[in-house]
Design an enzyme around this catalytic site. Structure first.
Site, PDB file in Angstrom:
ATOM      1  CG  HIS A 105      -2.032  -1.051   1.100  1.00 56.92           C
ATOM      2  ND1 HIS A 105      -2.555  -1.506  -0.080  1.00 56.92           N
ATOM      3  CD2 HIS A 105      -2.687  -1.754   2.078  1.00 56.92           C
ATOM      4  CE1 HIS A 105      -3.487  -2.413   0.157  1.00 56.92           C
ATOM      5  NE2 HIS A 105      -3.581  -2.599   1.462  1.00 56.92           N
ATOM      6  CG  HIS A 179      -8.042  -0.696   2.270  1.00 51.24           C
ATOM      7  ND1 HIS A 179      -8.843  -1.536   3.024  1.00 51.24           N
ATOM      8  CD2 HIS A 179      -6.940  -1.418   1.964  1.00 51.24           C
ATOM      9  CE1 HIS A 179      -8.228  -2.689   3.164  1.00 51.24           C
ATOM     10  NE2 HIS A 179      -7.074  -2.652   2.533  1.00 51.24           N
ATOM     11  CD  GLU A 316      -8.341  -3.582  -0.792  1.00 51.88           C
ATOM     12  OE1 GLU A 316      -7.166  -3.225  -0.968  1.00 51.88           O
ATOM     13  OE2 GLU A 316      -8.643  -4.539  -0.073  1.00 51.88           O
TER      14      GLU A 316
END
Ligand code: GLA
Length: 351
Positions: A105, A179, A316
């Site tokens: 991420h 997210h 996502e």
């Protein structure tokens, strides 16, 4: 139709984070310019009773400590880059590793921890918020000065549309997503295992022990990974199937079926209890189904309800994880001559 801005809180360095409420009179989204987080999304159930469907914390503080990316905008590269390394035109780059040797991420300080600029607030039939942030060349190891804009819109037909734009002055990998953890019951104390899920994907990208895709596109048919027709999320989640063991549930990228539509519906979730249905539209090639496997009750959620495993699901929208290493995956490199742009809509009704 309304747009409102209030103070969300203060960052440790004294800067103020805001909370923007976008409403179309039926659904209401609260978004902060800190990490672009979706703080709340209030949607009516079959009896018309509104509840917040987004798992997260109370107030800004909970989002400042290293958490589980609740509701946040993720970048520069959502999901995993093996060993945090990649090569562009013969030059090697090392991204900060924050999950063992993996970069997850966007590295240690991702876009989810930036205070974004509020560029525009628009009222009207479809109220919207435009956020922008800048990531300088070399940040977290990524090449290129990156300018990102994200537009959140509450649509006239009860969707939350998220449009992503980015430009870089050097070739660089980009993979942006949001997210949000959805609990369509609107009750974080209940799990979502009875939610019916359908994903229009005949294949997924199997992962290795570090959750890095092997490069294979494996058919879902005949496996617990199959969501091609509506199935309760919990039906096969504990199946004796190697891919589901280590991640303790679904944490996989689905290879979305090709569609002639510009913005196809790629997934649908329905909660039998509340009647709420969420359809997801995107022009991205993949979606990560994550069933909140790593929530273990140790973090406190809103209203003093601990954040528990399988009490939400994330869809996502994204390019395939580790696409920087897989020539068979869609090209994740952008830069001069190739700007980044895509759209996702989470749309609500009663099913
Ligand atoms: C993604 C990843 C998961 C996990 C969560 C955040 O969904 O695929 O493995 O890292 O983010 O906790």
């Amino acid at each position: 139709m309304s747009v409102q801005k209030t103070v969300f809180g203060r960052l440790p360095d004294g800067r103020q984070a805001d909370l923007i409420t976008l409403s179309n009179g039926r659904i209401e989204a609260q978004i902060s310019n800190y990490g672009g987080i979706i703080y709340q999304l209030c949607v009516p159930d079959k009896a018309g009773k509104k509840a917040n469907l987004i798992l997260g914390h109370d107030g800004l503080e909970g989002y400042l400590v290293k958490g589980d990316y609740h509701g946040a905008l993720i970048g520069r590269y959502a999901n995993r880059i093996a060993k945090g390394r990649f090569t562009i035109d013969g030059k090697d780059y090392q991204i900060t590793q924050n999950e063992g040797e993996t970069a997850l991420h966007g590295g240690v300080t991702g876009l989810n921890q930036k205070l974004w600029d509020i560029v525009e607030l628009k009222d009207g039939e479809e109220p919207s918020l435009t956020l922008a942030c800048f990531s300088p060349d070399g940040e977290e190891g990524f090449p290129g000065n990156l300018r990102v804009q994200v537009v959140y819109t509450v649509t006239a037909n009860d969707g939350l549309r998220i449009e992503y734009f980015a430009q870089s002055d050097k070739k660089t990998p980009i993979n942006l997503t949001n997210h949000a953890y959805f609990n369509l019951k609107g009750d974080p104390a209940q799990d979502i295992l009875d939610n019916l899920l359908c994903i229009h994907a005949d294949a997924y990208t199997p992962i290795d022990a570090d959750s890095i895709p092997t490069g294979e596109l494996a058919p879902v048919q005949g496996t617990p990974m199959d969501f091609t027709s509506p199935k309760p999320i919990g039906r096969d989640i504990c199946a004796d199937f190697a891919q589901l063991k280590k991640p303790m549930g679904y944490d996989h990228n689905y290879v979305l079926n090709a569609s002639k539509e510009e913005l196809p519906c790629i997934a649908e979730v329905q909660d039998p209890q509340s009647g709420r249905r969420m359809r997801v539209y995107t022009d991205q090639p993949g979606v990560q189904l994550y069933t909140a496997n790593f929530l273990d009750g140790s973090e406190m959620g809103k209203n003093g309800v601990p954040l528990q495993q399988h009490h939400a699901l994330c869809l996502e929208t994204q390019n395939f994880p580790d696409s920087v290493h897989q020539p068979g995956f869609p090209d994740p490199f952008y830069g001069p001559g190739r700007d980044y742009h895509y759209t996702t809509i989470y749309q609500f009704d009663i099913g």
